[in-house]
Write a protein that holds these residues in place. Sequence first.
Motif: not given
Length: 273
Positions: A224-249
Amino acid sequence: MKTLTNHTLLYDEDCPMCNLYTAGFIKANMLDQNGRKAFVTLTDKEQTYIDIDKAKNEIALVDTTNNTVFYGIDSLLQIIGTSFPWIQRVGNWKPINFCLKKLYKFISYNRKVIAPSKKNGSNKLECTPDFNISYRILYIVLATLFTAIILFQYAKLVPFIPYAHFGKELALALGQIGFQYLFIRKINKQDQLHYIGNLITVSIMGSLLLLPILILNQFVVFHEYIALGWFAITVNLMILEHYRRINLLQLPKHLTLTWILYRLIILGLILFL
């Protein structure tokens, strides 16, 4: 591969997706080395026989021997059909062709929210597709459903998340859109839908990152901790991608902070209620 010669494919040089697949045609020798041309470099003479407005929405393929122009799915079938004639025959069958054209338009009208590019402030010729509200709303609806389905399945792997069910995940996905709308309500409707389209694309990207774990979990049981850890990594990558898109827009950077705030609020509700 059999090369389609004496043909030039016009592409949007500001579109990462367009750059990728047109370059792929050349690398695969389906088009010769001069087989693509940036839309912005069209000459005045070429604009006399190319429907510029149509070419912005449906990629144009020009037969340079007689200036005949194919558009959209017909362009792609012409290229692919040179190497694989059976694909062109199947693709030109009316029921299949109808579906392919609808799919092509769905992607084309939404390509700027699937793979955004920096706003062009110059006066040069642009290859920006028309804004089609029907295809944009359809994209948002389908993408939201896909996100909810993946999150519902993934929540089952994380026992810390109680009462996992599809309705809750769908409500959370819709809630994110509603929450962010509070902070974009003063901009025009088209820009609102453009941002929401990008917002939901970030959610799709996150869902796709979670998908391999869901697939592998059918064969290997993850802690379960692997699944939770991967989810946390995914959320952080999503934050970076959201910020990148905000700058482009060129939208306010606080939209990324409100995006994070919503998730923190939901996390608190899930854990403590």
